[in-house]
Motif scaffolding. Structure first.
Motif, PDB file in Angstrom:
ATOM      1  N   ASP A  76       0.759  -1.105  -0.025  1.00 17.60           N
ATOM      2  CA  ASP A  76      -0.025  -0.007   0.123  1.00 17.60           C
ATOM      3  C   ASP A  76       1.015   1.258   0.146  1.00 17.60           C
ATOM      4  O   ASP A  76       1.605   1.132   0.761  1.00 17.60           O
ATOM      5  CB  ASP A  76      -0.793  -0.088   1.120  1.00 17.60           C
ATOM      6  CG  ASP A  76      -1.758  -1.008   1.402  1.00 17.60           C
ATOM      7  OD1 ASP A  76      -2.207  -1.344   2.545  1.00 17.60           O
ATOM      8  OD2 ASP A  76      -2.225  -1.521   0.247  1.00 17.60           O
ATOM      9  N   GLN A  88       4.558   6.906   1.947  1.00 19.41           N
ATOM     10  CA  GLN A  88       4.901   5.684   2.782  1.00 19.41           C
ATOM     11  C   GLN A  88       4.104   4.518   2.227  1.00 19.41           C
ATOM     12  O   GLN A  88       3.076   4.482   1.627  1.00 19.41           O
ATOM     13  CB  GLN A  88       4.094   5.902   4.363  1.00 19.41           C
ATOM     14  CG  GLN A  88       4.730   6.760   5.053  1.00 19.41           C
ATOM     15  CD  GLN A  88       4.075   6.735   6.348  1.00 19.41           C
ATOM     16  OE1 GLN A  88       2.931   6.723   6.278  1.00 19.41           O
ATOM     17  NE2 GLN A  88       4.548   6.852   7.271  1.00 19.41           N
ATOM     18  N   LYS A  90       3.089   0.491   3.401  1.00 21.96           N
ATOM     19  CA  LYS A  90       2.527  -0.413   4.234  1.00 21.96           C
ATOM     20  C   LYS A  90       2.634  -1.795   3.555  1.00 21.96           C
ATOM     21  O   LYS A  90       2.414  -2.060   2.479  1.00 21.96           O
ATOM     22  CB  LYS A  90       1.181   0.020   4.689  1.00 21.96           C
ATOM     23  CG  LYS A  90       0.993   0.994   5.485  1.00 21.96           C
ATOM     24  CD  LYS A  90      -0.345   0.825   6.552  1.00 21.96           C
ATOM     25  CE  LYS A  90      -0.121   1.690   7.767  1.00 21.96           C
ATOM     26  NZ  LYS A  90      -0.450   3.296   7.287  1.00 21.96           N
ATOM     27  N   LEU A  94       1.713  -3.370   8.202  1.00 20.57           N
ATOM     28  CA  LEU A  94       2.751  -2.444   9.114  1.00 20.57           C
ATOM     29  C   LEU A  94       3.508  -1.347   8.332  1.00 20.57           C
ATOM     30  O   LEU A  94       3.766  -1.403   7.074  1.00 20.57           O
ATOM     31  CB  LEU A  94       3.504  -3.445  10.022  1.00 20.57           C
ATOM     32  CG  LEU A  94       2.951  -4.337  10.898  1.00 20.57           C
ATOM     33  CD1 LEU A  94       3.553  -5.389  11.439  1.00 20.57           C
ATOM     34  CD2 LEU A  94       2.243  -3.587  12.015  1.00 20.57           C
ATOM     35  N   SER A  95       3.998  -0.222   8.974  1.00 26.69           N
ATOM     36  CA  SER A  95       4.548   0.608   8.576  1.00 26.69           C
ATOM     37  C   SER A  95       5.922   0.138   7.632  1.00 26.69           C
ATOM     38  O   SER A  95       6.364  -0.698   7.787  1.00 26.69           O
ATOM     39  CB  SER A  95       4.962   1.306   9.587  1.00 26.69           C
ATOM     40  OG  SER A  95       6.088   2.412   9.302  1.00 26.69           O
ATOM     41  N   GLY A  96       6.208   0.874   6.511  1.00 24.16           N
ATOM     42  CA  GLY A  96       7.166   0.739   5.703  1.00 24.16           C
ATOM     43  C   GLY A  96       8.441   0.708   6.408  1.00 24.16           C
ATOM     44  O   GLY A  96       9.521   0.153   5.851  1.00 24.16           O
ATOM     45  N   THR A 146       8.764  -7.136   8.092  1.00 26.14           N
ATOM     46  CA  THR A 146       7.755  -7.550   7.327  1.00 26.14           C
ATOM     47  C   THR A 146       8.105  -8.033   6.082  1.00 26.14           C
ATOM     48  O   THR A 146       7.141  -8.779   5.325  1.00 26.14           O
ATOM     49  CB  THR A 146       6.436  -6.519   7.283  1.00 26.14           C
ATOM     50  OG1 THR A 146       7.261  -5.466   6.736  1.00 26.14           O
ATOM     51  CG2 THR A 146       5.966  -6.246   8.645  1.00 26.14           C
ATOM     52  N   SER A 514      -0.101  -8.190  14.217  1.00 27.31           N
ATOM     53  CA  SER A 514      -0.557  -7.733  12.682  1.00 27.31           C
ATOM     54  C   SER A 514      -0.851  -9.388  12.149  1.00 27.31           C
ATOM     55  O   SER A 514       0.069 -10.126  12.203  1.00 27.31           O
ATOM     56  CB  SER A 514       0.387  -7.112  11.923  1.00 27.31           C
ATOM     57  OG  SER A 514      -0.026  -7.414  10.370  1.00 27.31           O
ATOM     58  N   THR A 538      -6.440  -7.100   7.005  1.00 23.94           N
ATOM     59  CA  THR A 538      -5.605  -6.974   7.959  1.00 23.94           C
ATOM     60  C   THR A 538      -6.455  -6.698   9.480  1.00 23.94           C
ATOM     61  O   THR A 538      -7.049  -6.100   9.370  1.00 23.94           O
ATOM     62  CB  THR A 538      -4.473  -5.848   7.900  1.00 23.94           C
ATOM     63  OG1 THR A 538      -5.554  -4.647   7.356  1.00 23.94           O
ATOM     64  CG2 THR A 538      -3.741  -5.965   6.387  1.00 23.94           C
ATOM     65  N   THR A 554      -4.860   2.698   9.495  1.00 25.63           N
ATOM     66  CA  THR A 554      -4.387   1.440   8.793  1.00 25.63           C
ATOM     67  C   THR A 554      -5.845   0.728   8.277  1.00 25.63           C
ATOM     68  O   THR A 554      -6.907   0.562   8.865  1.00 25.63           O
ATOM     69  CB  THR A 554      -4.017   0.376   9.930  1.00 25.63           C
ATOM     70  OG1 THR A 554      -2.864   1.050  10.431  1.00 25.63           O
ATOM     71  CG2 THR A 554      -3.309  -0.858   9.075  1.00 25.63           C
TER      72      THR A 554
END
Lengths: 674, 101
Positions: A76, A88, A90, A94-96, A146, A514, A538, A554
């Motif tokens: 994403d 950014q 995902k 979860l965050s990049g 991730t 997650s 998710t 999210t």
């Protein structure tokens, strides 16, 4: 075995992979994609990897790395805020920051470069992108939690080529790219890649006084060299980037004088609060960011036993990044330096057993200095294409956090040609550099509170995936399903809930995890028409203020349908992608004077529609398309835009697109030696 | 009735005038196609030659079957097109199949 690898890798693209197959850089990224028409290839390798090749990159404008994921369901891409233009990604919800970014299989874009990395890799420079989900090989270090994204650039040792690209869109953005290589003799080759982009128009579509996207001017140049001997292979590159972004209330001609500016330097930022300036009510709020980045790397491989693929390789890389940022009256400047060295030994004992082992050293001079020597060993057991088991163990020592162990394991089982099952388990770690990685949060009046003694982030990732290919007449239907579970033992919690007028960076106390499920189907429905449909769900939760809650900003689900029609000889190509992004939770709002909440506590789902038409000619092509055609945007992404110097101003509550529809046109010139 | 007949004749006349003369030729190449990369090179380049309607490659018997508009191009022109991409192409005569190694 090298011959087999070379043939396999040669089959997919015009590039000879000889240079990189020697590294066998990633057994996880073995590629066997049919030349024309694989939607986005799943690789046949060990890891669950999406391969985005040059054909896929032509389906959309793909001006830079961020835009190259438009047709990919796993990644994403969102704007981090409504002001800086930083994007950014995902992965797995979860965050990049938990995805390890690599270029040419060397870790890159860490620290201050991280929020802008998606805009630092021009589309036409890329040969391919590999997106690996879940734990990856220990060879590249401990930083992937991730997954991993690796970008391969066009190489000097490839078939001689020269290309150019010009792009223009309705927001007034102009981009130009040039690339060419030269074979000096049958061993030496060189390549030059250049990129320039400029957006000099200020659009304010929602009339909030703030420009929708910042003005940008960026120039980049990369020079590469390669020596391909029989036993010795060498590659080197240097790259330079200069960029200036300007956003905010830039309709006004000049910034105010004599402003009370607070300077946060990388060495000294700690628990400083920011106060809105007094007596400057009319002064425009300006965001000004300059980035200057220089990188260099060299890879050396010496093969001393071709039959067993035994080779020893040395990788050296370094980068310098200088960043100056100004958000209203808050300033953050940083100078970052990184040096990385990796010495690897690899060999195949026989067709079943192989070993890779090595030592590495990484030094970061960011807001604090960290030096990490490390050692790893990775063993692979393989039975043809049916079964592969890879186990890796790594030990690193940080002068800040001490010693730590990273285990990773991968399994691939293909009982028949049509079925592949994969599993992976692994641990990952990350050191945080809060101001470097999150300084875009200064585009708000939130007080920035950073705890002392932030832990190193530590997480486990488990994944399972299955891929099935069902023959239907002459064609086939490819199905896949996967599940990933990531759980954090230590995490940097970005808490925007406990105090809506602050952002608190603190250590996680409690659970944070997650769960991601994804299913995908793709098939060539009729001649020249391919359709892919994906659905992902998710469930990401973290502990905020003692309570386990859904992670804010999210999306709960994502649906993606992408189609390509390339009739007859493929001179015309039509692409369309529809994304359905699910809604989610906003950080806790506060109550305004009139009793209403500052923003809705949840945001609804939204769609994104992109289409493109391309016409191919022998040595050039022309393309035109639209992004976000339905014009869906977050109406008021900037809170209290009418009073940016007040205490309610916040440009970081962004959940959706910040600009309306964009239409574009471009021309690509490509020549390749036959 | 007469009007319909006239219309029909006119349509037939027009369709004959505009009818494309689609012909097929089977070619072998030197060097021979031995992998997917060669197929790709041929398909991606020959398609830009004038008058080409479809290209099918066969790795098993190393042939390329091309449908072309005989009003726009000829077999020698197609063979010239192969020369441009460094292939020598020869037509396969229908009565015998070339047995190349």
């Amino acid at each position: 075995m090298i011959a087999a690898l070379l043939t396999a890798s040669g089959a997919y693209g015009q590039v000879s992979e000889q240079g990189d197959s020697v590294w066998r850089s990633e057994q996880l990224q073995e590629v066997s994609v049919s030349a024309m028409g694989h939607r986005h290839g799943k690789t046949s390798g060990l890891g669950n990897t999406d391969f985005i090749g040059s054909n896929e990159l032509l389906r959309a404008a793909c001006c830079n790395l961020g835009e190259s994921f438009t047709t990919n369901p796993s990644v994403d891409v969102n704007y981090a805020d409504a002001a800086t233009g930083a994007q950014q990604i995902k992965l797995l919800g979860l965050s990049g920051t938990y995805v390890q970014m690599l270029t040419e299989n060397i870790p890159n874009y860490r620290g201050a470069a991280a929020p802008y990395s998606l805009g630092y890799i021009p589309g036409p420079w890329m040969q391919s992108i590999q997106v690996s989900k879940g734990a990856s090989s220990v060879k590249n270090g401990y930083e992937s939690i991730t997954g991993q994204i690796n970008v391969e650039f066009k190489k000097p040792q490839a078939t001689p080529f020269a290309d150019a690209n010009i792009y223009y869109n309705t927001k007034g953005k102009l981009e130009a790219n040039l690339g060419a290589n030269l074979h000096l003799n049958d061993r030496w080759s060189t390549a030059l890649l250049g990129h320039y982009e400029i957006l000099n128009m200020a659009h304010d579509g929602n009339d909030d006084g703030f420009v929708d996207m910042p003005k940008v001017r960026q120039g980049q140049l990369m020079n590469r060299w390669a020596y391909m001997g029989d036993n010795y292979k060498f590659q080197a590159a240097i790259k330079g980037l200069k960029e200036h972004r300007k956003g905010g209330q830039i309709a006004h001609p000049s910034p105010p004088q004599g402003r009370d500016v607070q300077i946060h330097n990388s060495a000294s930022f700690s628990n400083q609060t920011s106060h809105p300036s007094e007596g400057l009510g009319e002064a425009p709020y300006i965001i000004d960011i300059t980035n200057e980045r220089y990188e260099a790397f060299t890879k050396n491989a010496y093969i001393f036993d071709h039959e067993h693929g035994s080779n020893i390789a040395l990788i050296l890389s370094g980068s310098l990044h200088h960043q100056n940022t100004l958000y209203g009256n808050k300033q953050y400047n940083t100078d970052q330096r990184n040096g990385y060295a990796s010495l690897m030994f690899e060999t195949d004992f026989d067709e079943h057993h192989s070993l890779s082992t090595g030592i590495s050293l990484n030094h970061d001079h960011f807001d604090f200095d960290e030096t990490n020597p490390g050692v790893y060993a990775q063993y692979t057991f393989k039975v043809g294409e049916q079964f592969t088991l890879m186990g890796g163990l790594r030990w690193d020592h940080s002068n800040v956090y001490g010693g730590f162990v990273t285990p990773r394991m991968h399994l691939k089982y293909s009982p028949s040609d049509n079925v592949t099952l994969r599993g992976s388990i692994g641990k990952g770690y990350r050191t945080n550099h809060v101001m470097a990685e999150y300084n875009y949060l200064m585009a708000s009046s939130r007080q920035i509170i950073i705890d002392d003694d932030l832990d190193q982030e530590e997480a486990w990732n488990y994944g399972l995936s299955a891929a099935l290919s069902i023959p239907i007449g002459e064609r086939k239907l490819d199905l896949s399903a996967e599940y990933y579970y990531t759980t954090f033992l230590h995490q940097l919690l970005v808490d925007m809930d406990s105090n809506p007028h602050a952002v608190h960076f603190t250590n996680l106390t409690g659970d944070s995890y997650s769960h991601t499920w994804q299913a995908e189907a793709t098939s060539e429905i009729f001649d020249g028409f391919t359709l892919t449909a994906t659905y992902r769900r998710t469930n990401v939760k973290s502990t905020y203020g003692g309570a386990l809650r859904e992670k804010p900003l999210t999306n709960k689900y994502k649906g993606l349908i992408t189609a390509q029609w390339k009739p007859g000889l493929g001179k015309w190509q039509f692409d369309a992608t529809l994304q359905l992004n699910g809604g989610g939770r906003m950080p806790d709002p506060y109550t305004l004077v009139d009793g209403t909440p500052s923003w809705d506590s949840r945001y609804k789902g939204y769609e994104q529609l992109n289409t493109q038409v391309t016409r191919f000619f022998r040595h050039w092509s022309i393309y035109a398309g639209g992004e976000n055609i339905t014009g869906r945007r977050q109406k008021h992404p900037i809170i209290a835009a009418d009073d940016p110097w007040g205490s309610d101003f916040d440009a970081t509550m962004v959940w959706g697109p910040v600009h309306g529809a964009i239409y574009y046109i471009g021309v690509r010139l490509n020549w390749e030696k036959l | 009735m007469v009007r319909t007949k006239a219309l029909f004749i006119a349509l037939a006349f027009v369709s004959v005038c505009f009818a494309k003369d689609i012909k097929t030729v089977v070619l072998t190449t030197t060097p021979q196609m031995h992998c997917a990369n060669c197929e790709k090179k041929i398909k991606e380049n020959i398609r830009f030659e004038k008058g080409i309607k479809s290209i099918k490659t066969n790795l098993n018997d190393k042939t390329v079957t091309i449908e072309y508009d005989a009003d726009k191009t000829t077999i020698p022109a197609i063979i010239e097109g192969f020369k441009k991409i460094k292939y020598e192409a020869k037509e396969v005569k229908t009565n015998k199949t070339k047995q190349d190694k």
